[in-house]
Scaffold this active site. Structure first.
Site, PDB file in Angstrom:
ATOM      1  N   GLY A   1       0.623  -1.203   0.020  1.00 42.24           N
ATOM      2  CA  GLY A   1      -0.048  -0.134   0.127  1.00 42.24           C
ATOM      3  C   GLY A   1       0.759   1.202   0.016  1.00 42.24           C
TER       4      GLY A   1
ATOM      5  N   THR B   1       6.341   2.272   5.528  1.00 43.53           N
ATOM      6  CA  THR B   1       4.943   1.654   5.814  1.00 43.53           C
ATOM      7  C   THR B   1       4.356   2.653   6.837  1.00 43.53           C
ATOM      8  OG1 THR B   1       3.797  -0.014   7.081  1.00 43.53           O
ATOM      9  CG2 THR B   1       6.447   0.068   7.429  1.00 43.53           C
TER      10      THR B   1
ATOM     11  N   ASP C   1       2.239   1.741   8.850  1.00 41.18           N
ATOM     12  CA  ASP C   1       2.100   0.855  10.178  1.00 41.18           C
ATOM     13  C   ASP C   1       3.165   0.929  10.980  1.00 41.18           C
ATOM     14  OD1 ASP C   1      -0.400  -0.249   9.134  1.00 41.18           O
ATOM     15  OD2 ASP C   1       0.529  -1.891   8.316  1.00 41.18           O
TER      16      ASP C   1
END
Lengths: 386, 386
Positions: free
Chosen positions: B12, B135, B137
């Site tokens: 992503g 990322t 995350d």
């Protein structure tokens, strides 16, 4: 002796309703004619409960920060006043010796405003009542547009562009974006700007046009098959041919309106189940009216001006009017403040013109001629490499 | 003869992955040592299909715009390469005479990167392989943090603050905000900053701590009863004591990960049904990684630097490393670029420290000492009147 003024917020906040509050407070101070600046805590609820905040001495630096503060800094409510409530409202206004009352809201609030003005006139009170327009939905009549709309439209357009680029960069799913707007598609229509900003595929569905779900899915399948990813934008209030919401929560709010929601998830589920494609639904919801980084600077300036103008008008003796925005778009966008009788705006609703929707899911250039200047002008330029 | 380089994106996109791309392209041009700058169209898919874009001649003004362009300007994919794919990858690298390969991604991409480096060494290819971390995350090990996280954290924190102010200005419902983060709660933890920015009630639930739904609802009921409105923030990956997602879509993506989603709606439904309160769920979803107006300027600068550093290192002969970020926080935040062996980052995962969660739903100061500098520093100051 100067005047005492009271300002109250009604209905859902916008990203710039606090700019109007800033306009009210700063205009009152500048005038030198105002003794006390009151604000109703949580709107009509505060008025009914004698719960007023005294903003007279709030330091200027804090007032200046209102322009960057989302939601309502004084609180709002969804309570619609009934005939039985008005005597208590008048009592509060009398008790605090209020000479000017400003109600900052949408259709329902203008109705309340109108009734208070009439009642005060009937009772011979020295009270000036001015409505300050506010609604991200842009559905008030007799004003070119509503403060709050430009920012909500900018949010919808740029968020949609960002999602469209994401969907086309990683085209593993159809992305469905749900935007606020119960009955009026003005904000959702702005999301169609994403197609112009990105060259991605975007289909847009408004509450004003009944949606045939089979045709919708066929259009989605065809658009996705082009291989560039696909963004579908839907208003929370999209209905089927039977006039019922595509996704019905069954919840009714304090004004008796059905609460919509879940439309994007409903469409995503249909895409997964009937088209066997991957899909995901995004619903920023209240962020569409609360996000400060997406605020339109034009909207912000005008929201300040409707607040300022309301105070100046009341101090000049005007009552029974809503401040309106008058605009010209050629050769350049320019707006100025006007006034419309409260009686003429109360409870009326300006719908999105159906002739601005092409083929059920494309938005015509005429809408963008209207809306682009309100969205702040300085739109992003993306690097498109693929 | 100079070198030919290839850059690819995996997984992503983040709000700043294009900043890293800008860093790669501009460093390559500045070096004077690069002949051809290639980018894989749609990541590993493009490499497998010989589908490379030639960015060598893209005009500098367009490259400069990459920093304001969301998603991936060259495209990405979720395809995880298998052993059977690597020969085709090597073929493409040879056919285009690639001397340096940069893979910009998270855990899975660093694993791919590592395998390509090993294979190239085994075959005696003149290929330098450098991983560029990315990322939202923030779950890569051996780097202080990951490019993309600071912006996602800023999005989470400011969006949560905006929703908290909305929820407290019109306290008719509990607002539940769902944020991305499958297994790592770093981004959702940032949303707890809303309590500091607004003085509103905020409860936060991360995927690392199993949630007992009865206790969660009791905490929600108590917090809402204070009367200031309530924002509940939940990671999409929140699980119950049995380790299963609170809301399970049943969908599995191309990497074999279960796709979470609907957690906020699940919690809102429980609030409505079990507490008889109004609630609404908001899920900005992909906007949390795509929104440009919320980008952290620190994140943006560092994302550029990891791209630039990767090129400089490869040109200096380095291979088999990921660029890492090293940071000091006192007396002021400062970061610099480092390198860690790809073998040590591949497939490892940095979880949110459980000791930074207090009482199951409050985030400790230690987290904010860590994360605040990454979020860009210049946080909003709201006007709090009530």
């Amino acid at each position: 002796m100067g005047m005492n003024i009271l300002v109250a917020h009604g209905g859902g906040p916008t990203a710039v309703i606090n700019c109007s509050l800033q306009g009210v407070v700063e205009a009152a101070r500048r005038s030198g004619q105002v003794d006390k600046i009151y604000a109703a805590r949580f709107g009509a609820e505060g008025i009914l409960k004698d719960d007023l905040m005294d903003l007279t001495s709030v330091i200027p630096a804090v007032v200046a920060r209102l322009g960057d503060t989302p939601a309502s800094a004084i609180g709002s409510c969804r309570r619609k006043l009934t005939d039985a409530d008005y005597p208590a409202v008048l009592e509060t206004l009398k008790r605090f010796n209020i000479n000017a009352f400003f109600y900052n809201g949408g259709n329902d609030s203008m109705d309340t405003c109108h009734k208070i003005d009439e009642l005060a006139k009937r009772e011979g009170l020295d009270l000036r009542v001015i409505g300050i327009p506010k609604t991200m939905d842009n559905d008030l009549v007799l004003t070119d547009h509503c403060p709050g709309f430009g920012s909500a439209a900018r949010y919808a357009a740029l968020s949609a562009a960002e999602l469209a680029l994401d969907a086309s960069a990683l085209p593993i799913h159809v992305v469905v974006l749900e935007l606020m707007g119960r009955n009026a598609g003005w904000v959702t229509a702005a999301s169609a700007l994403a197609a112009r900003l990105t060259n991605c595929e975007v289909l847009t569905y408004l509450p004003e046009l009944p949606v045939d779900e089979d045709k919708m899915l066929a259009d989605i399948e065809r658009a996705y098959a082009k291989g560039n990813g696909l963004l579908v934008t839907v208003s929370e209030g999209v209905c089927g041919p039977d006039g019922r919401l595509l996704a019905d929560t069954g919840i009714v709010d304090g004004f008796g309106h059905t609460v919509p929601g879940g439309t994007a998830q409903h469409v995503a589920d249909a895409i997964i189940q009937k088209l066997a494609l991957k899909a995901r639904a995004e619903k920023p919801g209240l962020l569409g009216r609360a996000s400060i980084p997406y605020v339109s600077q034009v909207d912000r300036r005008e929201a300040y001006d409707v607040g300022r103008t309301a105070v100046e008008a009341a101090l000049a003796g005007k009552s029974g009017y809503m401040v309106s925005i008058e605009a010209v778009r050629t050769p350049n966008y320019q707006s100025s403040m006007g006034f419309v009788p409260l009686a003429e705006v109360a409870n009326a609703e300006k719908k999105f013109p159906q002739e601005w929707v092409e083929g059920g899911n494309k938005i015509a250039d005429a809408f963008f001629d209207y809306a682009l200047p309100l969205m702040g002008g300085d739109l992003p330029q993306y690097a498109i490499l693929r």
